[in-house]
Design an enzyme around this catalytic site. Structure first.
Site, PDB file in Angstrom:
ATOM      1  N   THR A 144       0.833  -1.202   0.000  1.00  0.00           N
ATOM      2  CA  THR A 144       0.000   0.000   0.000  1.00  0.00           C
ATOM      3  C   THR A 144       0.871   1.256   0.000  1.00  0.00           C
ATOM      4  OG1 THR A 144      -1.513   1.307   1.349  1.00  0.00           O
ATOM      5  CG2 THR A 144      -0.265  -0.342   2.516  1.00  0.00           C
ATOM      6  N   SER A 179      -1.716   3.408  10.593  1.00  0.00           N
ATOM      7  CA  SER A 179      -2.627   2.440  11.234  1.00  0.00           C
ATOM      8  C   SER A 179      -1.903   1.107  11.407  1.00  0.00           C
ATOM      9  CB  SER A 179      -3.890   2.211  10.390  1.00  0.00           C
ATOM     10  OG  SER A 179      -3.622   1.288   9.343  1.00  0.00           O
ATOM     11  N   TYR A 181      -3.094  -1.782  10.425  1.00  0.00           N
ATOM     12  CA  TYR A 181      -3.200  -2.483   9.135  1.00  0.00           C
ATOM     13  C   TYR A 181      -2.025  -2.099   8.231  1.00  0.00           C
ATOM     14  CZ  TYR A 181      -4.108  -2.318   4.184  1.00  0.00           C
ATOM     15  OH  TYR A 181      -3.929  -2.368   2.835  1.00  0.00           O
ATOM     16  N   HIS A 182      -1.816  -0.772   8.072  1.00  0.00           N
ATOM     17  CA  HIS A 182      -0.738  -0.330   7.188  1.00  0.00           C
ATOM     18  C   HIS A 182       0.619  -0.829   7.699  1.00  0.00           C
ATOM     19  CE1 HIS A 182      -3.839   2.671   5.889  1.00  0.00           C
ATOM     20  NE2 HIS A 182      -3.254   2.527   4.718  1.00  0.00           N
ATOM     21  N   LYS A 185       1.593  -4.145   6.481  1.00  0.00           N
ATOM     22  CA  LYS A 185       2.098  -4.136   5.098  1.00  0.00           C
ATOM     23  C   LYS A 185       3.600  -3.797   5.071  1.00  0.00           C
ATOM     24  CE  LYS A 185      -1.807  -4.734   2.673  1.00  0.00           C
ATOM     25  NZ  LYS A 185      -2.037  -5.463   1.427  1.00  0.00           N
TER      26      LYS A 185
HETATM   27  N1  USQ Z   1     -11.557   9.734   4.600  1.00  0.00           N
HETATM   28  C1  USQ Z   1     -12.441  10.794   4.767  1.00  0.00           C
HETATM   29  N2  USQ Z   1     -13.771  10.490   4.879  1.00  0.00           N
HETATM   30  C2  USQ Z   1     -14.255   9.219   4.838  1.00  0.00           C
HETATM   31  C3  USQ Z   1     -13.342   8.159   4.656  1.00  0.00           C
HETATM   32  C4  USQ Z   1     -11.990   8.455   4.547  1.00  0.00           C
HETATM   33  O1  USQ Z   1     -12.061  11.971   4.796  1.00  0.00           O
HETATM   34  O2  USQ Z   1     -15.466   9.045   4.962  1.00  0.00           O
HETATM   35  C5  USQ Z   1     -10.122  10.036   4.448  1.00  0.00           C
HETATM   36  C6  USQ Z   1      -9.232   9.266   5.417  1.00  0.00           C
HETATM   37  O3  USQ Z   1      -9.139   9.930   6.664  1.00  0.00           O
HETATM   38  C7  USQ Z   1      -7.926   9.196   4.651  1.00  0.00           C
HETATM   39  C8  USQ Z   1      -8.363   9.181   3.177  1.00  0.00           C
HETATM   40  O4  USQ Z   1      -9.725   9.612   3.159  1.00  0.00           O
HETATM   41  O5  USQ Z   1      -7.180  10.381   4.857  1.00  0.00           O
HETATM   42  C9  USQ Z   1      -8.274   7.798   2.556  1.00  0.00           C
HETATM   43  O6  USQ Z   1      -9.028   6.900   3.350  1.00  0.00           O
HETATM   44  P1  USQ Z   1      -9.662   5.570   2.743  1.00  0.00           P
HETATM   45  O7  USQ Z   1     -10.610   5.020   3.763  1.00  0.00           O
HETATM   46  O8  USQ Z   1     -10.176   5.826   1.367  1.00  0.00           O
HETATM   47  O9  USQ Z   1      -8.371   4.655   2.562  1.00  0.00           O
HETATM   48  P2  USQ Z   1      -7.459   3.905   3.630  1.00  0.00           P
HETATM   49  O10 USQ Z   1      -8.081   3.729   4.950  1.00  0.00           O
HETATM   50  O11 USQ Z   1      -6.123   4.583   3.617  1.00  0.00           O
HETATM   51  O12 USQ Z   1      -7.329   2.449   3.025  1.00  0.00           O
HETATM   52  C10 USQ Z   1      -7.620   2.127   1.671  1.00  0.00           C
HETATM   53  C11 USQ Z   1      -7.808   0.628   1.605  1.00  0.00           C
HETATM   54  C12 USQ Z   1      -6.491  -0.042   1.989  1.00  0.00           C
HETATM   55  C13 USQ Z   1      -5.380   0.481   1.096  1.00  0.00           C
HETATM   56  C14 USQ Z   1      -5.287   2.001   1.206  1.00  0.00           C
HETATM   57  C15 USQ Z   1      -4.290   2.631   0.274  1.00  0.00           C
HETATM   58  O13 USQ Z   1      -8.860   0.207   2.475  1.00  0.00           O
HETATM   59  O14 USQ Z   1      -6.647  -1.466   1.876  1.00  0.00           O
HETATM   60  O15 USQ Z   1      -4.150  -0.078   1.478  1.00  0.00           O
HETATM   61  O16 USQ Z   1      -6.574   2.553   0.842  1.00  0.00           O
HETATM   62  S1  USQ Z   1      -3.539   4.068   0.976  1.00  0.00           S
HETATM   63  O17 USQ Z   1      -4.598   4.996   1.401  1.00  0.00           O
HETATM   64  O18 USQ Z   1      -2.692   4.670  -0.021  1.00  0.00           O
HETATM   65  O19 USQ Z   1      -2.774   3.630   2.141  1.00  0.00           O
END
Ligand code: USQ
Length: 383
Positions: A144, A179, A181-182, A185
Site C-alpha cells: 500500500t 494504522s 493495518y498499514h 504491510k
Molecule cells: N476519509 C475521509 N472520509 C471518509 C473516509 C476516509 O475523509 O469518509 C479520508 C481518510 O481519513 C484518509 C483518506 O480519506 O485520509 C483515505 O481513506 P480511505 O478510507 O479511502 O483509505 P485507507 O483507509 O487509507 O485504506 C484504503 C484501503 C487499503 C489500502 C489504502 C491505500 O482500504 O486497503 O491499502 O486505501 S492508501 O490509502 O494509499 O494507504
C-alpha cells in the site's frame, strides 16, 4: 500462465481472477471468506449482494465461457498452502489475502491481533510455499502507498540512496504508517525483502493507493459478478463512501480539514498493473517496488468533484467536515513518483466527471439498499 490469486473473493481478487481467466490464463482463486465474515460481524455488508466465490465462478463461466477454479481455505494454514502450491505449481502468485481495513485494525485488541496474525502469517506462508514448492514462481504482492505515510520529502518507488558520514548505500525508503493495518504491510515488505536477498525469490511489491469503481469488462457481464462495493466506515474507502453518501442525500463525510492527499486509481487500472507486473517478472533475488496509483488529490478535491457531478445529475450533495476519527496529518507535503508502471505500459483511466457520473448511476440502481446507519465513523484511533 498458471496464476494463483490468494484473496480471490475480495474487491480486487475477484475482478483480477476474472481478468486473468479472460486473458487465457489458468486461474486458481483461493479465499477463506475472512472479509465476508468480518463484514457480517461489524454490520458492514456490501451495497450489492455478491454470491459466494464458487457461485460467482459458475456464473462467470456461464456468461463468458472462461473458467476460474476455486479453493476455499485459509492462507494462514501452511498445510493448506503447501497442498495448493504443490498441486497447482503457480508461475505467478498474486497475494491479496490480507485483512484490508485500517479502521478494523484499530477497533481494539482482538481486531488488531487478528489483522497481524492474518496478514503476517499469510505472507510468511506464501514465502515458504514458494521457497519449498515453486521456487521459480513470481510473487506479486499487494502492498500500500500508506506504507510510506506522508513524509516531508519526495517519495521514490521503494528505495532511497542514503549518504552518511561520507559513504552511501541504497535502502528501503523509511516507512511510517498511520494504522496497524498499514504497519502489517510494512512488515510484509521487510519479510519479503529478507527472503528475496537471502533465498533469491522473485518479488514485485505493489504500493497501491485507494481504488475506486465497480465496473470492469467481466464484472459488467452480470450483476452477480460485481466486485464487493462497501460504503460503511470499516470496509468502504473514501471514494466509494462519498458516492453512496451523495446518492443517499447524506453530507459527504470529509474527515477533519480534508487536506489529506492520496494516490488513487481506477479498479480497471489495478487489473492492468497486476497484469503488467505478472507479464514482466523480475529476476531471482530482485525485490521490485512499484507505486500503483494514477493521480493524486486531496479528500476536499474528491468531495468537491463528487458534489459537482452529483448536483449536475439533480442530486442535492452537501459536504460536511467532521471530527477526524483517525490520527493523520490533514495538511501535508505529498510528492510520490509512479513512473515504473507507466514505463511497463500502464494506460491510466483518470477520475473524469464522466467516470464519477457512471459510478453514481450504478449506485443509484441500488439506492434502496443503502443503510444510513453504516455511514458515520464508528471506529476512532484514539478510543
Ligand atoms: N476519509 C475521509 N472520509 C471518509 C473516509 C476516509 O475523509 O469518509 C479520508 C481518510 O481519513 C484518509 C483518506 O480519506 O485520509 C483515505 O481513506 P480511505 O478510507 O479511502 O483509505 P485507507 O483507509 O487509507 O485504506 C484504503 C484501503 C487499503 C489500502 C489504502 C491505500 O482500504 O486497503 O491499502 O486505501 S492508501 O490509502 O494509499 O494507504
Amino acid at each position: 500462465m498458471r496464476i494463483l490469486v490468494l484473496g480471490g473473493d475480495g474487491y480486487l481478487g475477484w475482478p483480477t481472477s476474472m481478468h486473468f481467466a479472460a486473458e487465457g490464463h489458468d486461474v486458481l482463486a483461493v479465499d477463506n471468506y475472512l472479509r465476508r465474515t468480518i463484514a457480517q460481524q461489524t454490520d458492514s455488508e456490501a451495497l450489492i449482494p455478491t454470491p459466494n466465490l464458487k457461485k460467482r465462478a459458475e456464473r462467470f463461466e456461464a456468461e463468458s465461457g472462461y473458467e476460474v477454479d476455486v479453493e476455499i481455505g485459509d492462507c494462514t494454514n501452511y498445510r493448506f498452502m503447501e497442498r495448493i502450491f504443490k498441486e497447482f505449481q503457480p508461475e505467478t502468485v498474486v497475494h491479496y489475502a490480507e485483512q484490508p481495513s485500517a479502521p478494523y485494525s484499530m477497533m481494539g485488541f482482538e481486531e488488531g491481533k487478528k489483522t497481524i496474525n492474518n496478514n503476517l502469517n499469510a505472507t510468511f506462508n506464501v514465502i515458504q510455499a514458494v521457497k519449498e514448492h515453486a521456487p521459480d514462481c513470481h510473487i506479486v504482492k499487494l502492498g500500500t502507498m500508506g506504507e510510506y505515510g506522508t513524509p516531508d520529502i519526495d517519495i521514490p518507488e521503494g528505495w532511497i540512496e542514503i549518504e552518511h558520514n561520507g559513504r552511501s548505500d541504497e535502502f528501503l525508503f523509511p516507512r511510517q504508517t498511520g494504522s496497524l493495518y498499514h504497519t502489517t504491510k510494512i512488515m510484509d515488505t521487510d519479510l519479503l525483502w529478507y527472503y528475496v536477498r537471502t533465498f533469491d525469490l522473485k518479488v514485485t511489491d505493489l504500493m497501491q493507493g485507494p481504488v475506486y469503481g465497480l465496473s470492469t469488462p467481466q464484472a459488467d457481464l452480470h450483476e452477480d459478478l460485481s466486485p464487493n462495493f462497501h460504503y460503511d466506515d470499516i470496509f468502504g474507502t473514501a471514494v466509494n463512501r462519498f458516492l453512496v453518501q451523495a446518492v443517499a442525500g447524506v453530507p459527504l463525510t470529509v474527515y477533519g480539514e480534508g487536506g489529506q492527499i492520496r494516490g488513487y486509481l481506477n479498479l480497471n487500472d489495478t487489473l492492468q498493473c497486476v497484469e503488467l507486473a505478472a507479464d514482466n517478472p523480475v529476476e531471482p533475488g530482485d525485490l521490485r517496488i512499484l507505486n500503483q496509483y494514477t493521480e493524486t488529490f486531496s479528500v476536499n478535491e474528491l468531495a468537491e468533484q463528487i458534489q459537482s457531478v452529483g448536483n449536475d445529475m439533480g442530486l442535492d450533495v452537501d459536504i460536511q467536515h467532521i471530527d477526524n476519527p483517525r490520527d493523520e496529518p490533514e495538511d501535508h507535503y505529498y510528492n510520490p513518483t509512479n513512473t515504473g508502471l507507466l514505463e511497463l505500459g500502464l494506460e491510466p483511466h483518470y477520475m473524469t466527471d464522466e467516470v464519477v457520473e457512471g459510478m453514481l448511476e450504478r449506485v443509484l440502481e441500488h439506492e434502496e439498499r443503502i443503510d444510513e446507519d453504516k455511514i458515520l465513523p464508528r471506529v476512532s484511533w484514539n478510543d
